[in-house]
Design a protein around this motif. Structure first.
Motif, PDB file in Angstrom:
ATOM      1  N   GLY A  60       0.820  -1.215   0.000  1.00 27.53           N
ATOM      2  CA  GLY A  60       0.000   0.000   0.000  1.00 27.53           C
ATOM      3  C   GLY A  60       0.845   1.253   0.000  1.00 27.53           C
ATOM      4  O   GLY A  60       0.555   2.224  -0.723  1.00 27.53           O
ATOM      5  N   ALA A  61       1.922   1.245   0.779  1.00 30.22           N
ATOM      6  CA  ALA A  61       2.819   2.404   0.813  1.00 30.22           C
ATOM      7  C   ALA A  61       3.487   2.617  -0.534  1.00 30.22           C
ATOM      8  O   ALA A  61       3.641   3.751  -1.000  1.00 30.22           O
ATOM      9  CB  ALA A  61       3.868   2.212   1.914  1.00 30.22           C
ATOM     10  N   MET A  62       3.895   1.516  -1.170  1.00 29.90           N
ATOM     11  CA  MET A  62       4.502   1.600  -2.481  1.00 29.90           C
ATOM     12  C   MET A  62       3.526   2.172  -3.509  1.00 29.90           C
ATOM     13  O   MET A  62       3.865   3.047  -4.317  1.00 29.90           O
ATOM     14  CB  MET A  62       4.948   0.201  -2.941  1.00 29.90           C
ATOM     15  CG  MET A  62       5.494   0.136  -4.360  1.00 29.90           C
ATOM     16  SD  MET A  62       5.455  -1.530  -5.082  1.00 29.90           S
ATOM     17  CE  MET A  62       3.691  -1.742  -5.354  1.00 29.90           C
ATOM     18  N   ALA A  63       2.277   1.695  -3.461  1.00 24.06           N
ATOM     19  CA  ALA A  63       1.273   2.151  -4.408  1.00 24.06           C
ATOM     20  C   ALA A  63       0.984   3.631  -4.259  1.00 24.06           C
ATOM     21  O   ALA A  63       0.858   4.367  -5.248  1.00 24.06           O
ATOM     22  CB  ALA A  63      -0.018   1.349  -4.239  1.00 24.06           C
ATOM     23  N   CYS A  64       0.911   4.077  -3.011  1.00 27.08           N
ATOM     24  CA  CYS A  64       0.614   5.494  -2.767  1.00 27.08           C
ATOM     25  C   CYS A  64       1.770   6.381  -3.218  1.00 27.08           C
ATOM     26  O   CYS A  64       1.571   7.468  -3.776  1.00 27.08           O
ATOM     27  CB  CYS A  64       0.328   5.720  -1.287  1.00 27.08           C
ATOM     28  SG  CYS A  64      -1.238   5.029  -0.759  1.00 27.08           S
ATOM     29  N   SER A  65       2.985   5.907  -2.987  1.00 31.27           N
ATOM     30  CA  SER A  65       4.139   6.728  -3.395  1.00 31.27           C
ATOM     31  C   SER A  65       4.256   6.836  -4.886  1.00 31.27           C
ATOM     32  O   SER A  65       4.782   7.814  -5.418  1.00 31.27           O
ATOM     33  CB  SER A  65       5.435   6.127  -2.806  1.00 31.27           C
ATOM     34  OG  SER A  65       5.701   4.867  -3.415  1.00 31.27           O
ATOM     35  N   GLY A  66       3.725   5.829  -5.595  1.00 27.77           N
ATOM     36  CA  GLY A  66       3.786   5.853  -7.053  1.00 27.77           C
ATOM     37  C   GLY A  66       2.440   6.094  -7.708  1.00 27.77           C
ATOM     38  O   GLY A  66       2.256   5.775  -8.874  1.00 27.77           O
TER      39      GLY A  66
END
Length: 407
Positions: A397-403
């Protein structure tokens, strides 16, 4: 139908569904691929159909792993109380059995429905979870930062891939060693898998104990210095019951196991029984604590007949020792077909203990039973599934939000 995914999760079991729900509620778009016709099949048969969904006392000491410290991070960040709060928020009634084991009052279906509901809630957080069953995986490849999974229905791609296909235990439920094949494909080491929480078989002279199939008794069973005080059950093949299933995870072929048939008795109890009632027999004394048929076979094996008053204190002390350290040497186990879980799996040395991400392969995660972390009997393996699923889901989820702007 959405074809723009942040992650593909292989397996719609406990860990996979929890990972999908957490990733989705963190804003990620997740695709779950499951080869069975329905999600959560292993959840549905667990706990006699009532799902022993966690253990209130679950902690790192309740798990086997080549790295006993690996599970600490995930278990500390998502606790049994956290999962219980989720269960209660869905209005699922539950009860505690012995040793901290928590079960649904109703059906294990409630846990599966809860997880699917949590996946569906992803839309409230800007995420999305799509679950596709009946998907047989033909290949998985990684190129230019993207994982592509091909099934009989097409190809799916995402920057992250989660291995949540479990281990080979209970193959009749469709379990295989696919997780290990995939890990090796990506250069990850696998700790040799073996059956765990599995009945043990007896041969040779110990076959005699098969005659009391169906008889159980509270004991302390020990294998390789690990001991469990629960019931042992004699079967037509050998030994089972909670105490035996527990020690089976520590047992290796060729090793003995010891059973204390009189765990509540203090040293000298048989001599005291002789003094209290010299006309009693060893069989009559054992029948006070053990089932008749078990008492008979133990006395026959020990060979002490007649009244206690006619037996020497030395012989009685020897019998005490035998009863408290009865040694069996199993000739095997009932294998993955009857094993509840698997010891071994994808090496923890390959993974981040915080995120479950591969150290060698960015975007590749492994969770649940696929990983070399195995819990005791009694809800511990579900807690690992929830905790490791949450760890990976939050990282995705953190990866998705950052990208997010790249989508």
């Amino acid at each position: 139908m959405n074809d723009n995914f942040d992650t593909i999760i292989l397996g719609a079991g406990a860990a996979g569904l929890m990972c999908a729900a957490r990733a989705g509620q963190k804003g990620a778009r997740a695709l779950v691929l499951e080869k069975s016709e329905k999600p959560g099949k292993k959840i549905l048969i667990s706990g006699g159909g009532r799902c022993n969904f966690t253990n209130i006392g679950a902690g790192p000491n309740n798990y086997l792993s080549s790295n006993p410290h690996f599970a600490k991070s995930a278990l500390a960040r998502y606790t049994p109380r956290d999962f219980l709060d989720l269960v209660e928020s869905h209005g699922i009634a539950w009860h505690e059995k012995t040793l901290g084991q928590l079960f649904c009052d109703g059906s294990a279906k409630q846990i599966v429905e809860m997880l699917l509901s949590e996946c569906a809630r992803s839309n409230e957080f800007g995420g999305d979870v799509e679950i596709r069953c009946g998907e047989e995986i033909a290949s998985v490849v990684h190129s230019n930062g993207t994982y592509t999974v091909t099934t009989q229905n097409g190809a799916y791609s995402a920057p992250a891939l989660v291995i949540a296909t479990g281990g080979p235990s209970i193959p009749k439920m469709g379990a295989t060693g696919f997780a290990y094949e995939l890990a090796r494909q990506f250069g990850m080491k696998v700790v040799e898998p073996r059956p765990a929480l599995v009945p043990l078989t007896l041969g040779g002279e110990e076959v005699l104990f098969r005659e009391i199939s169906g008889v159980s008794a509270p004991v302390v069973a020990t294998a390789n210095k690990s001991s469990f005080a629960e019931a042992a059950l004699f079967t037509h093949k050998g030994l089972s019951g909670p105490a035996i299933l527990q020690v089976s995870s520590y047992w290796r072929p060729g090793d003995p196991i010891t059973i204390d048939f009189m765990p509540d008795r203090t040293e000298g109890w048989l001599v005291e029984a002789k003094q209290a009632n010299p006309r009693a027999t060893l069989k009559s004394v054992l029948r006070e604590a053990l089932p008749d048929r078990l008492a008979e076979i133990l006395v026959d094996k020990i060979g002490l007949q007649g009244e206690l008053g006619n037996l020497s204190d030395k012989a009685l002390r020897s019998a005490e020792t035998r009863l408290s350290r009865w040694t069996f040497t199993p000739n095997g186990s009932e294998g993955f077909a009857k094993a509840e879980v698997t010891v071994g799996g994808i090496s923890t040395a390959e993974l981040s203990s915080k995120t479950m991400e591969s150290r060698k392969n960015p975007g590749l995660y492994a969770i649940g039973e696929a990983v070399d972390v195995t819990g005791w009997l009694g809800g511990y393996n579900f807690q690992w599934a929830w905790a490791s699923g949450v760890a990976a889901g939050e990282a995705i989820g953190a990866m998705a939000c950052s990208g997010a702007e790249l989508r």
